[in-house]
Design a protein around this motif. Structure first.
Motif, PDB file in Angstrom:
ATOM      1  N   ILE A 261     -10.515 -32.127  61.810  1.00 50.23           N
ATOM      2  CA  ILE A 261     -11.850 -32.143  61.206  1.00 50.23           C
ATOM      3  C   ILE A 261     -12.767 -31.159  61.925  1.00 50.23           C
ATOM      4  CG2 ILE A 261     -13.907 -33.567  60.827  1.00 50.23           C
ATOM      5  CD1 ILE A 261     -11.976 -35.931  60.365  1.00 50.23           C
ATOM      6  N   VAL A 262     -12.711 -31.131  63.252  1.00 50.87           N
ATOM      7  CA  VAL A 262     -13.546 -30.203  64.023  1.00 50.87           C
ATOM      8  C   VAL A 262     -13.166 -28.764  63.690  1.00 50.87           C
ATOM      9  CG1 VAL A 262     -14.079 -29.387  66.352  1.00 50.87           C
ATOM     10  CG2 VAL A 262     -14.046 -31.832  65.866  1.00 50.87           C
ATOM     11  N   ASN A 263     -11.855 -28.483  63.588  1.00 50.54           N
ATOM     12  CA  ASN A 263     -11.420 -27.134  63.225  1.00 50.54           C
ATOM     13  C   ASN A 263     -11.961 -26.742  61.855  1.00 50.54           C
ATOM     14  OD1 ASN A 263     -10.051 -26.501  65.543  1.00 50.54           O
ATOM     15  ND2 ASN A 263      -8.076 -27.184  64.788  1.00 50.54           N
ATOM     16  N   ILE A 264     -11.907 -27.652  60.922  1.00 51.44           N
ATOM     17  CA  ILE A 264     -12.419 -27.357  59.582  1.00 51.44           C
ATOM     18  C   ILE A 264     -13.926 -27.123  59.627  1.00 51.44           C
ATOM     19  CG2 ILE A 264     -12.839 -28.379  57.314  1.00 51.44           C
ATOM     20  CD1 ILE A 264     -10.050 -29.657  57.543  1.00 51.44           C
ATOM     21  N   LEU A 265     -14.649 -27.958  60.381  1.00 48.88           N
ATOM     22  CA  LEU A 265     -16.101 -27.806  60.464  1.00 48.88           C
ATOM     23  C   LEU A 265     -16.523 -26.522  61.171  1.00 48.88           C
ATOM     24  CD1 LEU A 265     -17.225 -31.461  61.270  1.00 48.88           C
ATOM     25  CD2 LEU A 265     -17.483 -30.207  59.119  1.00 48.88           C
ATOM     26  N   VAL A 266     -15.655 -25.975  62.019  1.00 47.97           N
ATOM     27  CA  VAL A 266     -15.979 -24.743  62.738  1.00 47.97           C
ATOM     28  C   VAL A 266     -15.431 -23.524  62.000  1.00 47.97           C
ATOM     29  CG1 VAL A 266     -15.559 -23.453  64.868  1.00 47.97           C
ATOM     30  CG2 VAL A 266     -16.157 -25.860  64.977  1.00 47.97           C
ATOM     31  N   LEU A 267     -14.174 -23.574  61.574  1.00 51.16           N
ATOM     32  CA  LEU A 267     -13.533 -22.391  61.016  1.00 51.16           C
ATOM     33  C   LEU A 267     -14.043 -22.012  59.627  1.00 51.16           C
ATOM     34  CD1 LEU A 267      -9.864 -22.901  62.221  1.00 51.16           C
ATOM     35  CD2 LEU A 267     -11.623 -21.425  63.174  1.00 51.16           C
ATOM     36  N   ILE A 268     -14.361 -22.980  58.799  1.00 49.87           N
ATOM     37  CA  ILE A 268     -14.853 -22.654  57.455  1.00 49.87           C
ATOM     38  C   ILE A 268     -16.202 -21.924  57.517  1.00 49.87           C
ATOM     39  CG2 ILE A 268     -15.716 -23.659  55.312  1.00 49.87           C
ATOM     40  CD1 ILE A 268     -13.347 -25.544  55.370  1.00 49.87           C
ATOM     41  N   PRO A 269     -17.185 -22.398  58.289  1.00 51.06           N
ATOM     42  CA  PRO A 269     -18.438 -21.626  58.376  1.00 51.06           C
ATOM     43  C   PRO A 269     -18.244 -20.237  58.995  1.00 51.06           C
ATOM     44  CG  PRO A 269     -18.817 -23.872  59.106  1.00 51.06           C
ATOM     45  CD  PRO A 269     -17.337 -23.713  58.927  1.00 51.06           C
TER      46      PRO A 269
ATOM     47  N   GLY B 177     -15.556 -18.394  58.807  1.00 50.46           N
ATOM     48  CA  GLY B 177     -14.931 -17.584  57.768  1.00 50.46           C
ATOM     49  C   GLY B 177     -15.926 -17.147  56.715  1.00 50.46           C
ATOM     50  N   ILE B 178     -16.805 -18.049  56.307  1.00 45.84           N
ATOM     51  CA  ILE B 178     -17.824 -17.711  55.306  1.00 45.84           C
ATOM     52  C   ILE B 178     -18.768 -16.639  55.838  1.00 45.84           C
ATOM     53  CG2 ILE B 178     -19.840 -18.616  54.068  1.00 45.84           C
ATOM     54  CD1 ILE B 178     -18.245 -21.261  53.771  1.00 45.84           C
ATOM     55  N   VAL B 179     -19.186 -16.776  57.103  1.00 44.43           N
ATOM     56  CA  VAL B 179     -20.074 -15.780  57.702  1.00 44.43           C
ATOM     57  C   VAL B 179     -19.383 -14.422  57.767  1.00 44.43           C
ATOM     58  CG1 VAL B 179     -21.215 -15.106  59.859  1.00 44.43           C
ATOM     59  CG2 VAL B 179     -21.490 -17.417  58.973  1.00 44.43           C
ATOM     60  N   LEU B 180     -18.097 -14.394  58.154  1.00 35.98           N
ATOM     61  CA  LEU B 180     -17.384 -13.121  58.220  1.00 35.98           C
ATOM     62  C   LEU B 180     -17.230 -12.488  56.845  1.00 35.98           C
ATOM     63  CD1 LEU B 180     -14.632 -13.786  60.890  1.00 35.98           C
ATOM     64  CD2 LEU B 180     -16.605 -12.285  61.063  1.00 35.98           C
ATOM     65  N   ILE B 181     -16.974 -13.271  55.825  1.00 31.12           N
ATOM     66  CA  ILE B 181     -16.850 -12.731  54.468  1.00 31.12           C
ATOM     67  C   ILE B 181     -18.191 -12.176  53.987  1.00 31.12           C
ATOM     68  CG2 ILE B 181     -16.450 -13.367  52.060  1.00 31.12           C
ATOM     69  CD1 ILE B 181     -14.261 -15.290  53.118  1.00 31.12           C
TER      70      ILE B 181
ATOM     71  N   ALA C 288     -13.962  -6.648  66.654  1.00 32.56           N
ATOM     72  CA  ALA C 288     -14.680  -7.306  67.747  1.00 32.56           C
ATOM     73  C   ALA C 288     -14.282  -8.776  67.845  1.00 32.56           C
ATOM     74  CB  ALA C 288     -16.185  -7.166  67.553  1.00 32.56           C
ATOM     75  N   VAL C 289     -14.141  -9.447  66.701  1.00 29.22           N
ATOM     76  CA  VAL C 289     -13.722 -10.859  66.709  1.00 29.22           C
ATOM     77  C   VAL C 289     -12.302 -10.985  67.257  1.00 29.22           C
ATOM     78  CG1 VAL C 289     -13.169 -12.831  65.228  1.00 29.22           C
ATOM     79  CG2 VAL C 289     -15.290 -11.576  64.886  1.00 29.22           C
ATOM     80  N   ILE C 290     -11.408 -10.105  66.811  1.00 25.61           N
ATOM     81  CA  ILE C 290     -10.011 -10.163  67.266  1.00 25.61           C
ATOM     82  C   ILE C 290      -9.922  -9.888  68.759  1.00 25.61           C
ATOM     83  CG2 ILE C 290      -7.772  -9.015  67.094  1.00 25.61           C
ATOM     84  CD1 ILE C 290      -8.405  -8.666  64.071  1.00 25.61           C
ATOM     85  N   VAL C 291     -10.632  -8.869  69.231  1.00 24.36           N
ATOM     86  CA  VAL C 291     -10.615  -8.556  70.667  1.00 24.36           C
ATOM     87  C   VAL C 291     -11.198  -9.717  71.471  1.00 24.36           C
ATOM     88  CG1 VAL C 291     -11.621  -7.036  72.428  1.00 24.36           C
ATOM     89  CG2 VAL C 291     -10.581  -6.067  70.389  1.00 24.36           C
ATOM     90  N   GLY C 292     -12.250 -10.327  70.971  1.00 19.04           N
ATOM     91  CA  GLY C 292     -12.842 -11.482  71.659  1.00 19.04           C
ATOM     92  C   GLY C 292     -11.873 -12.650  71.737  1.00 19.04           C
ATOM     93  N   LEU C 293     -11.144 -12.902  70.650  1.00 22.20           N
ATOM     94  CA  LEU C 293     -10.145 -13.974  70.664  1.00 22.20           C
ATOM     95  C   LEU C 293      -9.033 -13.694  71.668  1.00 22.20           C
ATOM     96  CD1 LEU C 293      -9.817 -14.753  66.858  1.00 22.20           C
ATOM     97  CD2 LEU C 293     -10.698 -16.269  68.621  1.00 22.20           C
ATOM     98  N   VAL C 294      -8.570 -12.450  71.706  1.00 22.95           N
ATOM     99  CA  VAL C 294      -7.491 -12.095  72.631  1.00 22.95           C
ATOM    100  C   VAL C 294      -7.965 -12.214  74.077  1.00 22.95           C
ATOM    101  CG1 VAL C 294      -6.049 -10.176  73.436  1.00 22.95           C
ATOM    102  CG2 VAL C 294      -6.240 -10.659  70.992  1.00 22.95           C
ATOM    103  N   ILE C 295      -9.151 -11.708  74.368  1.00 24.84           N
ATOM    104  CA  ILE C 295      -9.672 -11.787  75.736  1.00 24.84           C
ATOM    105  C   ILE C 295      -9.912 -13.243  76.139  1.00 24.84           C
ATOM    106  CG2 ILE C 295     -11.687 -11.267  77.188  1.00 24.84           C
ATOM    107  CD1 ILE C 295     -11.833  -8.562  75.744  1.00 24.84           C
ATOM    108  N   GLY C 296     -10.449 -14.044  75.242  1.00 24.94           N
ATOM    109  CA  GLY C 296     -10.657 -15.466  75.538  1.00 24.94           C
ATOM    110  C   GLY C 296      -9.343 -16.200  75.760  1.00 24.94           C
ATOM    111  N   SER C 297      -8.339 -15.882  74.951  1.00 23.26           N
ATOM    112  CA  SER C 297      -7.031 -16.512  75.112  1.00 23.26           C
ATOM    113  C   SER C 297      -6.398 -16.141  76.449  1.00 23.26           C
ATOM    114  CB  SER C 297      -6.096 -16.097  73.971  1.00 23.26           C
ATOM    115  OG  SER C 297      -6.614 -16.507  72.740  1.00 23.26           O
ATOM    116  N   LEU C 298      -6.489 -14.861  76.805  1.00 25.76           N
ATOM    117  CA  LEU C 298      -5.931 -14.430  78.092  1.00 25.76           C
ATOM    118  C   LEU C 298      -6.668 -15.073  79.265  1.00 25.76           C
ATOM    119  CD1 LEU C 298      -5.264 -10.637  77.432  1.00 25.76           C
ATOM    120  CD2 LEU C 298      -3.571 -12.462  77.702  1.00 25.76           C
ATOM    121  N   ALA C 299      -7.979 -15.167  79.166  1.00 24.47           N
ATOM    122  CA  ALA C 299      -8.750 -15.799  80.239  1.00 24.47           C
ATOM    123  C   ALA C 299      -8.345 -17.263  80.387  1.00 24.47           C
ATOM    124  CB  ALA C 299     -10.243 -15.681  79.966  1.00 24.47           C
ATOM    125  N   THR C 300      -8.178 -17.957  79.269  1.00 25.62           N
ATOM    126  CA  THR C 300      -7.753 -19.356  79.314  1.00 25.62           C
ATOM    127  C   THR C 300      -6.359 -19.479  79.890  1.00 25.62           C
ATOM    128  OG1 THR C 300      -9.131 -19.847  77.412  1.00 25.62           O
ATOM    129  CG2 THR C 300      -7.398 -21.426  77.917  1.00 25.62           C
TER     130      THR C 300
END
Length: 114
Positions: A5-13, A15-19, A56-68
């Motif tokens: 539910i949290v993923n849906i509440l975060v990812l859908i908005p 995605g809409i903003v990116l579109i 920028a979003v993809i690079v941010g995800l990769v950098i965040g994943s590596l940091a984690t």
């Protein structure tokens, strides 16, 4: 279920903003990588602006994943060590159990005579 539910509440908005940003920012933009001669075409890239947003979003995800990943390295190492110790203790317990069963089967109990 809560995570879904949290993923849906975060990812859908998101995605809409990116579109919406993609549709609104379709004009071409030149990214100049040479700070001394911005008009140099060898070190410049022209693409629609939303491409830069997605990158920028993809690079941010990769950098965040590596940091984690690197931050949690000590916990993964500890889990490996403790898993090895658990296997060692489980093997030793099985060995002692087998030995105790062998000793118990060899022991002769005196019959109680009444």
């Amino acid at each position: 279920m809560i995570k879904r539910i949290v993923n849906i509440l975060v990812l859908i908005p998101v995605g809409i903003v990116l579109i919406v940003l993609s549709v609104a920012n379709r004009q071409s933009v030149t990214l100049a990588l040479n700070p001394f001669r911005p008009e140099d075409s060898v070190l410049s890239v022209t693409a629609p602006f939303f491409v830069y947003l997605f990158l920028a979003v993809i690079v941010g995800l990769v950098i965040g994943s590596l940091a984690t990943w690197f931050t949690q390295g000590k916990y993964r190492k500890r889990a490996r060590v403790e898993a090895g110790e658990a296997v060692k203790w489980h093997t030793e317990a099985e060995k002692h159990k087998t030995r105790a069963e062998a000793i118990a089967s060899q022991a002769v109990l005196p019959a109680s005579g009444k």
